[in-house]
Design a protein around this motif. Structure first.
Motif, PDB file in Angstrom:
ATOM      1  N   GLY A 146       0.419  -1.364   0.012  1.00  0.00           N
ATOM      2  CA  GLY A 146       0.440  -0.103  -0.393  1.00  0.00           C
ATOM      3  C   GLY A 146       0.673   1.456   0.332  1.00  0.00           C
ATOM      4  O   GLY A 146       0.487   2.340   0.242  1.00  0.00           O
ATOM      5  N   VAL A 147       2.109   0.779  -0.095  1.00  0.00           N
ATOM      6  CA  VAL A 147       3.021   2.254  -0.112  1.00  0.00           C
ATOM      7  C   VAL A 147       3.136   2.968  -1.452  1.00  0.00           C
ATOM      8  O   VAL A 147       3.786   2.320  -2.221  1.00  0.00           O
ATOM      9  N   TYR A 148       3.545   4.228  -1.350  1.00  0.00           N
ATOM     10  CA  TYR A 148       3.089   4.771  -2.671  1.00  0.00           C
ATOM     11  C   TYR A 148       4.622   5.863  -2.415  1.00  0.00           C
ATOM     12  O   TYR A 148       5.008   6.127  -1.146  1.00  0.00           O
ATOM     13  N   VAL A 149       6.046   6.190  -3.228  1.00  0.00           N
ATOM     14  CA  VAL A 149       6.438   7.102  -2.696  1.00  0.00           C
ATOM     15  C   VAL A 149       6.517   8.145  -4.247  1.00  0.00           C
ATOM     16  O   VAL A 149       6.432   7.967  -5.503  1.00  0.00           O
ATOM     17  N   LEU A 150       7.094   9.305  -4.408  1.00  0.00           N
ATOM     18  CA  LEU A 150       7.112  10.425  -5.246  1.00  0.00           C
ATOM     19  C   LEU A 150       7.646   9.762  -6.552  1.00  0.00           C
ATOM     20  O   LEU A 150       9.233   9.655  -5.831  1.00  0.00           O
ATOM     21  N   THR A 151       7.554   9.946  -7.983  1.00  0.00           N
ATOM     22  CA  THR A 151       8.856   9.785  -8.717  1.00  0.00           C
ATOM     23  C   THR A 151       9.874  11.386  -8.870  1.00  0.00           C
ATOM     24  O   THR A 151       9.602  11.613  -8.647  1.00  0.00           O
ATOM     25  N   GLU A 152      10.530  11.123  -9.659  1.00  0.00           N
ATOM     26  CA  GLU A 152      11.259  12.161 -10.609  1.00  0.00           C
ATOM     27  C   GLU A 152      10.379  12.741 -11.122  1.00  0.00           C
ATOM     28  O   GLU A 152      11.103  14.082 -10.521  1.00  0.00           O
ATOM     29  N   GLU A 153       9.987  12.347 -11.560  1.00  0.00           N
ATOM     30  CA  GLU A 153       8.649  12.789 -12.571  1.00  0.00           C
ATOM     31  C   GLU A 153       7.598  13.654 -11.829  1.00  0.00           C
ATOM     32  O   GLU A 153       7.627  15.296 -12.070  1.00  0.00           O
ATOM     33  N   GLY A 154       7.449  13.018 -10.326  1.00  0.00           N
ATOM     34  CA  GLY A 154       6.281  13.419 -10.017  1.00  0.00           C
ATOM     35  C   GLY A 154       6.938  15.487  -8.598  1.00  0.00           C
ATOM     36  O   GLY A 154       6.408  16.142  -8.623  1.00  0.00           O
TER      37      GLY A 154
END
Length: 89
Positions: free
Chosen positions: A62-70
């Motif tokens: 369930g864990v999300y992280v920001l990408t470089e694009e984000g």
């Protein structure tokens, strides 16, 4: 100024900002954030969409992280309208 896409919503902005601030998050944890103020099911739906467009990445559990694009989007360096979605399941 950020350049959003027609598929984006205000919830997406809050999700991306919260992930940048907290380094990671789940739909449940973000639904408990006083600044996000959207339901867990709605956040799950929006986070799935943001992942399809490459602005966040799913790590599992369930864990999300920001990408470089984000990060680039939040910094006003990326026009989200230029992003192409991954194929839907």
């Amino acid at each position: 100024m950020r350049k959003s896409a027609d598929w984006m919503s205000i919830a997406d902005e809050r999700i991306l900002e919260a992930l940048r601030e907290n380094e990671s998050g789940t739909p449940t944890s973000l639904s408990e954030n006083e600044y996000v103020r959207f339901s867990r099911p709605h956040l799950h739906q929006r986070m799935t969409k943001l992942e399809r467009y490459g602005l966040i990445r799913f790590l599992g559990n369930g864990v999300y992280v920001l990408t470089e694009e984000g990060q680039q989007y939040l910094d006003g360096e990326l026009d989200a309208a230029t992003l192409e979605p991954d194929d839907e399941d």
